[in-house]
Design an enzyme around this catalytic site. Structure first.
Site, mmCIF file in Angstrom:
data_model
loop_
_atom_site.group_PDB
_atom_site.id
_atom_site.type_symbol
_atom_site.label_atom_id
_atom_site.label_comp_id
_atom_site.label_asym_id
_atom_site.label_seq_id
_atom_site.Cartn_x
_atom_site.Cartn_y
_atom_site.Cartn_z
ATOM 1 N N ASP A 89 9.985 51.523 19.589
ATOM 2 C CA ASP A 89 9.009 50.452 19.819
ATOM 3 C C ASP A 89 7.606 50.950 20.155
ATOM 4 O O ASP A 89 6.727 50.155 20.455
ATOM 5 C CB ASP A 89 9.471 49.579 21.001
ATOM 6 C CG ASP A 89 10.311 48.406 20.545
ATOM 7 O OD1 ASP A 89 10.486 48.240 19.328
ATOM 8 O OD2 ASP A 89 10.787 47.665 21.422
ATOM 9 N N LYS A 104 4.489 43.052 24.102
ATOM 10 C CA LYS A 104 4.665 42.468 22.757
ATOM 11 C C LYS A 104 5.765 41.416 22.809
ATOM 12 O O LYS A 104 6.616 41.435 23.707
ATOM 13 C CB LYS A 104 5.019 43.535 21.725
ATOM 14 C CG LYS A 104 6.318 44.329 21.967
ATOM 15 C CD LYS A 104 7.593 43.669 21.494
ATOM 16 C CE LYS A 104 8.826 44.505 21.806
ATOM 17 N NZ LYS A 104 10.097 43.816 21.673
HETATM 18 O O1 C5P Z 1 14.294 54.227 20.004
HETATM 19 P P1 C5P Z 1 14.689 53.748 21.350
HETATM 20 O O2 C5P Z 1 14.839 54.845 22.348
HETATM 21 O O3 C5P Z 1 13.829 52.644 21.853
HETATM 22 O O4 C5P Z 1 16.147 53.106 21.173
HETATM 23 C C1 C5P Z 1 17.036 52.949 22.245
HETATM 24 C C2 C5P Z 1 18.442 52.767 21.692
HETATM 25 O O5 C5P Z 1 18.547 51.471 21.034
HETATM 26 C C3 C5P Z 1 18.863 53.764 20.638
HETATM 27 O O6 C5P Z 1 19.432 54.917 21.213
HETATM 28 C C4 C5P Z 1 19.877 52.987 19.833
HETATM 29 O O7 C5P Z 1 21.126 52.982 20.479
HETATM 30 C C5 C5P Z 1 19.361 51.580 19.884
HETATM 31 N N1 C5P Z 1 18.546 51.231 18.697
HETATM 32 C C6 C5P Z 1 19.185 50.950 17.497
HETATM 33 N N2 C5P Z 1 18.446 50.598 16.402
HETATM 34 C C7 C5P Z 1 17.094 50.490 16.479
HETATM 35 C C8 C5P Z 1 16.421 50.756 17.683
HETATM 36 C C9 C5P Z 1 17.181 51.131 18.788
HETATM 37 O O8 C5P Z 1 20.404 51.023 17.402
HETATM 38 N N3 C5P Z 1 16.420 50.088 15.397
#
Ligand code: C5P
Length: 346
Positions: A136, A10
């Protein structure tokens, strides 16, 4: 039986970051768009138990920290299924590149595992599990053009943009998304956020207030609301920043509208100062004729949208001559995404 599934990437058409939430995540607004570049995921289920991940790329973890591993655990649990699951990841997309490859790999694993087990999850279970594994992931259960809100896991299918010629540049460097969010927090806490939100013409008094008061939660959500309005105006073809482009193809006019809307990726403001070479690549994409160029997600991948496939191919070749890893591709509509996703079932 081995089931092979394409795992598409994406890009983000604009990404706006709100305040840090109590749960540590950030509210955001973005338009996700799937593109034709992809990895291939092969899943097989045999007798016994355990999960094995195979990947030739040394940067891909093979243990339980891999999103595919976490996905298998949840899917088996939800379906009450057993077996030894092998996942082979044929890596073509960059690791930590802002193209959502790890998330896409996990969703491809889910789709392939269901087929291999000949069992189906409900639509709600799929979305729930995807959101649990990462912010994501759910977008890859929708595909095409999709609005992402909440921490990015809440996705709404939008009227698809036409398939747009795209050039993707994949620099060697990888950017950590949690670090980029932390850098954003540091930037907003320093008051620089307000200066930029008012953009460059903020008065000295505004800057002084910004420095003292810092970014508050309501201010950040106001900004996200404004962005939501601008995005919806752009996507409905009547941008509030000017009249829709006259003449030309629908794709061409959408590109001009996008530029006029001034759609931006907030991550550029924290990532470019740390990796100036990425700002230079954005400039190179613009000089190579892109109608709109941007960082994807937190980077390090950059993309440019072009008027025609020939323009995109010419630009990619020009960028490769400059020593960049540039590929000409195209965006995928929802229908193209789902039609192309299953490769082989054997
Ligand atoms: O959800 P995911 O594991 O992809 O997110 C990885 C890290 O990115 C989270 O632990 C967080 O620190 C940060 N994050 C965030 N806000 C979001 C998505 C991710 O702070 N909307």
């Amino acid at each position: 039986m081995t089931v092979a599934v394409r795992s598409f990437a994406k890009i983000n058409l604009g990404l706006y970051i709100g305040a840090a939430r109590a749960d540590g995540y950030h509210d955001l607004r973005t338009v996700y768009q799937t593109i034709a570049l992809h990895d291939v995921i092969r899943v097989s289920v045999g007798r016994g138990s355990g999960i094995a991940i195979l990947c030739k790329d040394p940067r891909v973890p093979l243990d339980s920290s891999n999103t595919c591993y976490r996905m298998v655990v949840r899917v088996l649990d939800e379906l009450g299924a057993k077996g030894r699951v092998s996942i082979e990841i044929e890596k073509r997309l960059p690791v930590r590149g802002g193209l959502g490859a790890a998330s896409s790999n996990a969703v491809a694993t889910m789709v392939a595992l269901e087929l291999a087990l000949r069992k189906r999850l409900s639509g709600t279970a799929r979305l729930r599990i995807a959101a649990e594994v990462g912010s994501d992931l759910p977008l890859f259960l929708v595909g095409g053009t999709a609005l992402g809100v909440g921490r990015g896991e809440e996705v709404y299918p939008l009227a698809d943009l036409p398939s747009l010629p795209t050039v993707v540049v994949m620099p060697e460097v990888g950017v950590s998304t949690p670090q980029a969010f932390a850098d954003w927090d540091a930037l907003t806490a320093s008051g620089a956020e307000l200066r930029s939100a008012g953009r460059t013409n903020a008065s000295a008094s505004t800057r002084a207030v910004a420095g003292r008061e810092q970014l508050t939660r309501p201010l950040a959500s106001d900004r996200l609301f404004e962005v939501g309005c601008a995005l919806s105006a752009w996507l409905s073809g009547s941008p509030n920043t000017g009249a829709p482009a006259k003449g030309g193809s629908r794709a061409g006019s959408l590109l001009l509208d996008l530029v006029r809307t001034g759609i931006e990726n907030d991550f550029e403001r924290v990532v470019f100062p740390q990796y100036p070479e990425l700002r230079d690549i954005k400039g190179a994409l613009e000089r190579a004729g892109s109608r709109y160029a941007s960082l994807s997600g937190s980077g390090s991948t950059l993309y440019g949208l072009f008027r025609s496939p020939a323009d995109a191919a010419k630009a990619a070749s020009r960028l490769r001559k400059q020593g960049l890893k540039a590929v000409a591709t195209r965006t995928l509509t929802r229908q193209q995404y789902w039609k192309k996703s299953l490769v082989v079932v054997r």
